[in-house]
Design a protein around this motif. Structure first.
Motif, PDB file in Angstrom:
ATOM      1  N   ASP A 108       9.174 -44.759  16.430  1.00 30.34           N
ATOM      2  CA  ASP A 108       8.141 -44.374  15.456  1.00 30.34           C
ATOM      3  C   ASP A 108       8.638 -43.320  14.477  1.00 30.34           C
ATOM      4  O   ASP A 108       7.990 -43.054  13.463  1.00 30.34           O
ATOM      5  CB  ASP A 108       6.910 -43.812  16.192  1.00 30.34           C
ATOM      6  N   ASN A 109       9.777 -42.717  14.775  1.00 29.25           N
ATOM      7  CA  ASN A 109      10.280 -41.620  13.945  1.00 29.25           C
ATOM      8  C   ASN A 109      11.034 -42.149  12.715  1.00 29.25           C
ATOM      9  O   ASN A 109      12.128 -41.701  12.397  1.00 29.25           O
ATOM     10  CB  ASN A 109      11.200 -40.717  14.789  1.00 29.25           C
TER      11      ASN A 109
ATOM     12  N   TYR B 202      14.523 -32.835  13.199  1.00 26.95           N
ATOM     13  CA  TYR B 202      14.165 -34.260  13.221  1.00 26.95           C
ATOM     14  C   TYR B 202      14.363 -34.903  14.588  1.00 26.95           C
ATOM     15  O   TYR B 202      14.023 -36.068  14.775  1.00 26.95           O
ATOM     16  CB  TYR B 202      14.994 -35.014  12.172  1.00 26.95           C
ATOM     17  N   GLN B 203      14.922 -34.123  15.549  1.00 28.98           N
ATOM     18  CA  GLN B 203      15.166 -34.639  16.904  1.00 28.98           C
ATOM     19  C   GLN B 203      15.985 -35.928  16.870  1.00 28.98           C
ATOM     20  O   GLN B 203      15.597 -36.964  17.400  1.00 28.98           O
ATOM     21  CB  GLN B 203      13.837 -34.844  17.634  1.00 28.98           C
TER      22      GLN B 203
ATOM     23  N   LEU C 127      17.426 -41.911  17.949  1.00 28.85           N
ATOM     24  CA  LEU C 127      16.117 -41.264  17.896  1.00 28.85           C
ATOM     25  C   LEU C 127      15.486 -41.281  19.286  1.00 28.85           C
ATOM     26  O   LEU C 127      15.803 -42.124  20.120  1.00 28.85           O
ATOM     27  CB  LEU C 127      15.175 -42.017  16.945  1.00 28.85           C
TER      28      LEU C 127
ATOM     29  N   GLY D 170       7.675 -33.329  11.957  1.00 29.66           N
ATOM     30  CA  GLY D 170       6.410 -34.060  12.009  1.00 29.66           C
ATOM     31  C   GLY D 170       5.391 -33.636  10.985  1.00 29.66           C
ATOM     32  O   GLY D 170       4.311 -34.224  10.886  1.00 29.66           O
TER      33      GLY D 170
ATOM     34  N   SER E 200      12.252 -41.856  19.549  1.00 27.35           N
ATOM     35  CA  SER E 200      11.192 -42.862  19.456  1.00 27.35           C
ATOM     36  C   SER E 200      11.388 -43.720  18.221  1.00 27.35           C
ATOM     37  O   SER E 200      11.765 -43.200  17.167  1.00 27.35           O
ATOM     38  CB  SER E 200       9.825 -42.178  19.382  1.00 27.35           C
TER      39      SER E 200
ATOM     40  N   ARG F 133      10.331 -41.736   9.644  1.00 28.45           N
ATOM     41  CA  ARG F 133      10.419 -40.782   8.535  1.00 28.45           C
ATOM     42  C   ARG F 133      11.704 -39.952   8.618  1.00 28.45           C
ATOM     43  O   ARG F 133      12.229 -39.507   7.604  1.00 28.45           O
ATOM     44  CB  ARG F 133       9.201 -39.855   8.522  1.00 28.45           C
ATOM     45  N   ALA F 134      12.231 -39.769   9.833  1.00 24.12           N
ATOM     46  CA  ALA F 134      13.498 -39.054   9.978  1.00 24.12           C
ATOM     47  C   ALA F 134      14.612 -39.825   9.295  1.00 24.12           C
ATOM     48  O   ALA F 134      15.495 -39.240   8.656  1.00 24.12           O
ATOM     49  CB  ALA F 134      13.827 -38.857  11.456  1.00 24.12           C
TER      50      ALA F 134
END
Length: 576
Positions: free
Chosen positions: A115-116, A93-94, A111, A273, A113, A118-119
């Motif tokens: 935008d992540n 998931y970075q 995170l 992703g 970004s 969903r993580a």
């Protein structure tokens, strides 16, 4: 003075940067002027003009998303925080954990970004944490993960850790009694969560199709299926079975108190992703609940007829069949032979704005844009036949019936075909000619069958030889005899096999491809069906008319170096 991210949320990036004091209004207007001459993000233009840095843009994007920005290099994180999520989870998931109190369900993460998002959702689901997200510099996150998570914890390590924990050892003496509070406590334990996450991530990484958790009298097995073959992971102590199964049931929103009846659920994740659906099926057995998780990784499925394994001439035949104006096209084979993937690939090829496609499936395996997909629910009375009957009032062009199981469904499929619809469906038979006898056995009249069936596609999946350890070899006479071949038959031919390597887990195989047998109905075959000719007679005639049998398709795949003799012998039978 730091600005509250809530004050910046949802504002335009130029306004956010201005409020943060990074740029002036004049500089933003200058960038907007440049933006009118060339399309580029405002942050990129301001960076190119030298007014801000890339880090300033990241901070502004975080504020725009209502998140705080954190400098990882300035933090001194202890081991408990770093170990609060498994290495595989951090890598997949970075994300980086930046604050977590031991025993607490609250976790702060950084995170790369905003935008992540969903993580954040997946960590809530997988780990059971209340997650608060921050944004950090992309290079700092990557460096942190490389430094602290480069050597991930293995399933073996976590199982050993669990086995030595006295809290779980006490489960061994409970027998069949259920203490719901205790079950919930172990299901929410970080070690159990960590183990299950490792198993899931490993299975998805290895492109497994199913994960099995199986209780036996003296052991609890964890296995996963790759390319149709089951492999066993290191088994945890049997008393951990209840904790693992309970955790799966919590994730799938199932009733952990109910252990007497089967239950079905679903878990949706995004790993690296890629959207991954897990279909969960729980079955009560003598020694506890057996759980199978079907992994539906959309990134791992090629919904393209060019990619399913069809040879050039077979592809031309299939393309002709699926573009008929009406009729029935059947794909047949045992469970797990790739029938659904082939049908989805066919529908994907036909899925255009001017075509209405309806599907009745049990279950709906993949959601595809542009298709109206219906989930069969026999408990509620929504059977294939009832669904299909309703389809005819929905003005469809193409209909997919997941499976023809009974005469009623077969008759309505025939009616749909006769009224100008193209119908796709599946059967469970050994080969294409056998499907005709199967439909007649259901009670379908021969004249209806000959009037509607356009073609039957039988298929099997065979494992492909691993490209990393592929080697040429000379097969023994015994191996050739299994294919009914002599050394003279294969003179000049090359044969290959996989030696076994780390890439293929020592199996010699990596991935699967399909072999096909395509029977296209013509007037001669229709006359034979009307005369109730036997399956063998129809098969012989079809082969005279150009049908390549499953065994012959398998031989072609062997000669091309795609698969091995053992695989084709295992998946096909020699025709009489």
């Amino acid at each position: 003075m730091a600005i509250d991210p809530s004050e910046l949320k949802g504002r335009k990036l130029g306004r956010v940067l201005t409020k943060m004091g990074k740029v002036t209004r004049e500089q933003v207007h200058e960038a907007i002027g440049v933006q009118k001459t060339r399309k580029a993000p405002i942050g990129q233009i301001l960076t190119e003009l030298g007014y801000i840095t890339q880090r300033d843009v990241q901070e502004a994007l975080a504020g725009q998303a209502g998140m705080g920005f954190v400098d990882l290099d300035s933090l001194d994180l202890d081991e408990d925080v770093i170990n609060s999520i498994p290495a595989e989870t951090a890598q997949a998931y970075q994300v980086v954990p930046i604050e977590h109190e031991k025993g607490s369900k609250k976790l702060k993460i950084a995170l790369k970004s905003p935008d992540n998002f969903r993580a954040v959702d997946d960590l809530r689901l997988l780990m059971g944490f209340r997650v608060e997200a921050f944004v950090a510099d992309e290079k700092q996150v990557e460096a942190f993960i490389k430094k602290h998570y480069s050597k991930g914890e293995s399933v073996t390590d976590v199982v050993s850790d669990l086995a030595s924990d006295e809290k779980f050892q006490s489960l061994a003496n409970r027998g069949d009694s259920i203490d719901l509070d205790a079950v919930l406590e172990v299901a929410e334990d970080n070690k159990v969560i960590k183990l299950l996450n490792l198993v899931l991530l490993q299975a998805i990484k290895d492109k497994a199709s199913d994960i099995h958790f199986e209780p036996f009298e003296d052991e609890f097995k964890m296995r996963y299926r790759i390319d149709g073959v089951l492999y066993e992971m290191v088994p945890p102590p049997p008393y951990l079975g209840q904790a693992i199964v309970s955790r799966v049931k919590v994730m799938a929103n199932l009733d952990i108190a109910e252990r007497r009846v089967p239950q079905d659920g679903r878990v949706e994740l995004v790993v690296a992703g890629n959207p991954v659906d897990l279909r969960v099926a729980v079955l009560p057995t003598m020694y506890g609940e057996s759980v199978v998780m079907r992994v539906l990784d959309r990134s791992n499925v090629e919904l393209n007829l060019d990619r399913v394994g069809l040879r050039e001439d077979d592809l031309a035949d299939v393309n002709t069949l699926i573009r008929k104006p009406n009729g029935i096209v059947i794909v047949t084979g045992p469970t797990g032979s790739g029938k659904t993937t082939t049908l989805y690939a066919a529908l994907a090829a036909l899925n255009t704005i001017d075509v209405k496609i309806l599907t009745a499936e049990d279950p709906v395996e993949y959601d595809i844009d542009g298709l109206c997909q219906c989930q069969i629910n026999t408990d509620a009375g929504l059977t294939f036949a009832r669904c299909l009957r309703s389809f005819l009032r929905q003005d469809p062009d193409i209909i997919l019936v997941g499976e023809i199981r009974d005469l009623e469904t077969a008759e309505i499929a025939v009616q749909a075909s006769l009224t100008g619809h193209l119908v796709f469906s599946t059967l469970h038979t050994n080969d294409a000619p056998s499907s005709i006898l199967r439909l007649l056995d259901l009670g379908l009249e021969a004249f209806l069958l000959t009037a509607t069936i356009e073609g039957i596609v039988a298929q099997r999946l065979v494992r492909t030889i691993c490209t990393k350890c592929k080697e040429q070899y000379t097969p023994t006479e015994e191996q050739l005899m299994e294919l009914a071949l002599t050394p003279d038959d294969v003179r000049g031919r090359q044969f290959f096999r996989g030696k076994g390597c780390d890439h293929c887990h020592g199996s010699g195989y990596k991935g699967r491809t399909a072999i096909f047998e395509i029977l296209i109905m013509d007037d001669t075959l229709r006359d034979m069906v009307m005369e109730h000719a036997s399956t063998n007679v129809i098969r012989d005639e079809a082969r005279k008319r150009g049908m390549r049998s499953l065994r012959e398709s398998g031989l072609a795949a062997i000669y091309e170096g795609q698969t091995s003799i053992d695989e084709v012998v295992r998946e096909t039978i020699e025709e009489e």
